[in-house]
Enzyme design. Structure first.
Site, PDB file in Angstrom:
ATOM      1  N   GLU A 152       0.798  -1.231   0.000  1.00  0.00           N
ATOM      2  CA  GLU A 152       0.000   0.000   0.000  1.00  0.00           C
ATOM      3  C   GLU A 152       0.833   1.284   0.000  1.00  0.00           C
ATOM      4  O   GLU A 152       0.815   2.051   0.972  1.00  0.00           O
ATOM      5  CB  GLU A 152      -0.965   0.001   1.184  1.00  0.00           C
ATOM      6  CG  GLU A 152      -1.994  -1.112   1.133  1.00  0.00           C
ATOM      7  CD  GLU A 152      -3.017  -1.043   2.257  1.00  0.00           C
ATOM      8  OE1 GLU A 152      -4.072  -1.679   2.116  1.00  0.00           O
ATOM      9  OE2 GLU A 152      -2.761  -0.348   3.277  1.00  0.00           O
ATOM     10  N   GLU A 160      -5.460  -8.632   0.772  1.00  0.00           N
ATOM     11  CA  GLU A 160      -6.169  -8.323   2.019  1.00  0.00           C
ATOM     12  C   GLU A 160      -7.649  -8.146   1.735  1.00  0.00           C
ATOM     13  O   GLU A 160      -8.035  -7.477   0.776  1.00  0.00           O
ATOM     14  CB  GLU A 160      -5.654  -7.030   2.681  1.00  0.00           C
ATOM     15  CG  GLU A 160      -4.286  -7.123   3.301  1.00  0.00           C
ATOM     16  CD  GLU A 160      -3.902  -5.830   4.023  1.00  0.00           C
ATOM     17  OE1 GLU A 160      -4.824  -5.071   4.433  1.00  0.00           O
ATOM     18  OE2 GLU A 160      -2.701  -5.571   4.176  1.00  0.00           O
TER      19      GLU A 160
END
Length: 432
Positions: free
Chosen positions: A164, A342
Site C-alpha cells: 500500500e 487483504e
C-alpha cells in the site's frame, strides 16, 4: 461459488502488528516503534511492543494455520530485524534465523510462504537521514530486498515489494495519522511516492538477478474502487471511469497514481513531473489488491449510502460487489494476475459465556464478498488467490487494539488464542 482447484487460499499479517519482541535479539528501532512510544499518537497509548507475541508463538500459530487448512501465509519481514540501522554492512544473524525458522515451519506444515518486504516499518535511522526523500533509503531498500531474495528464494517463490504505497504516503506523510506522523505539502508527498516507485523498480531488477530460482514478484495496491448499481452498460462504464479518477482533496487514495507508473510506465494527472516513469516498470508476475469497500455508482455518478447502511465496527461500509468489479476493472487495465492480498471485517468480537467467539457478522461478510469474487473469476478475471486479513487479531495501527480483524481471537492479557466461528467457516470453505 466457483474457484479453480489450484486457487491460493491464505491469511495475511504484518510484522509490526503481530510479532512483538520490538527490542530483542539485535532488532533496531523502526518509525513505528518511535511513533507508538510518542504519547497521544495511538489509541490509549498502546504499542506493538508485545502485540500478539508471534515472535515466540509462531509455531503455535502455524499449527493453527494447518488446522485452518490454508495453502499459503502472507507475512512481512521487519526490516530492522535484518538491518537494524537500515543499511548495515552485515545483516543481523538473529533476525535472519527467526525468519528461517518461520519459513521452514510453514514449509514443514505444507504452507507456502508469501513474503512482503515492506509493510510500513521503515528503520528510524533512515527516516532521521531524510527517509524516502533520501537516495540512501532507496539504496538501502534495494540492498535489503536483494539480501532477502538471496537468502530465501531457494524456499520462497512469492515476494511483494511494498504494501500500500498509497497509505504510506497519505497517512504517514500527509495526514500524519501513521508513522512517522508528518504533514508535508502535496508536492513533497508526491516526491516520497516517487521514491517508493523507484525503490520498487530497482528492487525488482535486483531480485530477478540474484534469485536462486524463478520467483514471482508483485506489490500490494489499494485505493478507490467503484461498482455499478446495475448491469447496464452505462452504469458499468461510469463505475470504471470513477474508479480511475480522483479529486485533488484525495488524490493519493487511488490505484493509478502508483500502478500506472510501475506497471504501465505512464503518469497520471497528479504525477506528470515523474520524467523517469518509463524506467519504473520492470515486468511483474502479479498485482496484489487490498480491498475492503467501494462506492456504488450509477450512470449519474456515485450513489450515496442510505440511512442505516451496513457498516463494520470501524464504520467502513459493507459493499460486497466491490470484490467482483474491483478486480474486473483492475485486470482490464493492468493485465496482471490478481491476488487479493487483504480483505476482511473488523467486528466487536468478545468471548461468550460458553468460552467461544461467535462472529456471525464476519461470516456473513465473507460469504457475500467471496461469492462476488467468484463472479469476477466467472467473468474471466485472472484472480489466483485470496488472503483473509487477518489471521489473528492484532495491533491495528493508530487504532491500537481497539479493532479485531482476526479469524483467531487474541486474549491480550494472557496471549491465549481462540479460533472464532469464522475460523471454522473459512476452513470448511477451503476444504469444500
Amino acid at each position: 461459488m466457483n474457484f479453480p482447484k489450484d486457487f491460493i487460499w491464505g491469511t495475511a499479517t504484518s510484522a509490526y502488528q503481530i510479532e512483538g519482541a520490538y527490542n530483542r535479539d539485535g532488532k533496531g528501532v523502526s518509525i513505528w516503534d518511535t511513533f507508538c512510544h510518542t504519547p497521544g499518537k495511538i489509541n490509549d497509548n498502546e504499542t506493538g511492543d508485545i502485540a500478539c507475541d508471534h515472535y515466540d508463538k509462531y509455531e503455535d500459530d502455524i499449527k493453527l494455520m494447518t488446522e485452518l487448512g490454508i495453502s499459503a501465509y502472507r507475512f512481512s519481514i521487519s526490516w530492522t530485524r535484518i538491518f537494524p540501522e537500515g543499511d548495515d554492512e552485515i545483516p543481523n544473524a538473529n533476525g535472519l534465523q527467526f525468519y528461517d525458522n518461520l519459513v521452514n515451519c510453514c514449509l514443514k506444515n505444507g504452507i507456502t510462504p508469501h513474503i512482503t518486504l515492506f509493510h510500513w516499518d521503515l528503520p528510524q535511522t533512515l527516516e532521521d537521514d531524510g527517509g524516502w526523500l533520501s537516495e540512501r533509503t532507496i539504496n538501502a531498500f534495494v540492498k535489503y530486498a536483494e539480501l532477502i531474495c538471496k537468502h530465501f528464494s531457494d524456499r520462497v517463490e512469492y515476494f511483494s515489494t511494498i504494501n500500500e504505497p498509497q497509505i504510506i504516503t497519505r497517512m504517514g506523510y500527509s495526514t500524519g495519522q501513521h508513522a512517522p506522523g508528518l504533514t508535508l505539502p502535496d508536492d513533497t508527498v508526491l516526491e516520497i511516492l516517487h521514491s517508493l516507485a523507484k525503490a520498487h523498480a530497482a528492487a525488482v531488477r535486483a531480485m530477478r538477478k540474484c534469485a536462486k530460482r524463478k520467483i514471482k514478484i508483485g506489490f500490494s495496491s489499494t485505493g478507490n474502487l467503484c461498482y455499478p448499481s446495475t448491469g447496464s452498460k452505462e452504469d458499468i462504464e461510469m463505475a470504471k471511469k470513477l474508479t480511475f479518477s480522483t479529486n485533488k482533496e484525495d488524490f493519493l487514495f487511488c490505484h493509478q497514481i502508483f500502478c500506472d507508473a510501475v506497471i504501465l510506465g505512464k503518469t497520471c494527472e497528479y504525477n506528470r513531473s515523474w520524467d523517469d516513469v518509463e524506467t519504473l516498470n520492470p515486468p511483474l508476475d502479479f498485482l496484489g489488491l487490498n480491498i475492503y469497500n467501494g462506492h456504488e455508482v450509477s450512470s449519474d455518478g456515485i450513489v450515496k449510502h442510505g440511512i442505516g447502511f451496513a457498516r463494520t465496527a470501524l464504520k467502513w461500509p459493507v459493499t460486497p460487489e466491490v470484490l467482483c468489479w474491483g478486480p474486473v476493472f483492475m485486470y482490464e487495465r493492468y493485465k496482471l494476475p490478481i491476488i487479493i492480498t487483504e480483505n476482511g471485517f473488523s467486528c466487536n468480537d468478545h468471548i461468550f459465556l460458553d468460552g467461544k467467539v461467535h462472529d456471525a457478522d464476519r461470516i456473513d461478510y465473507l460469504t457475500r464478498y467471496i461469492n462476488e469474487l467468484s463472479k469476477a473469476i466467472d467473468a474471466g478475471t485472472d484472480v489466483i488467490g485470496y488472503f483473509h486479513w487477518s489471521f489473528t487479531d492484532n495491533f491495528e495501527w493508530h487504532s491500537g487494539y481497539n479493532e479485531r480483524f482476526g479469524l483467531v481471537y487474541i486474549d491480550y492479557a494472557t496471549g491465549r488464542r481462540i479460533p472464532k466461528d469464522s475460523f471454522r467457516w473459512y476452513s470448511q470453505l477451503i476444504r469444500r
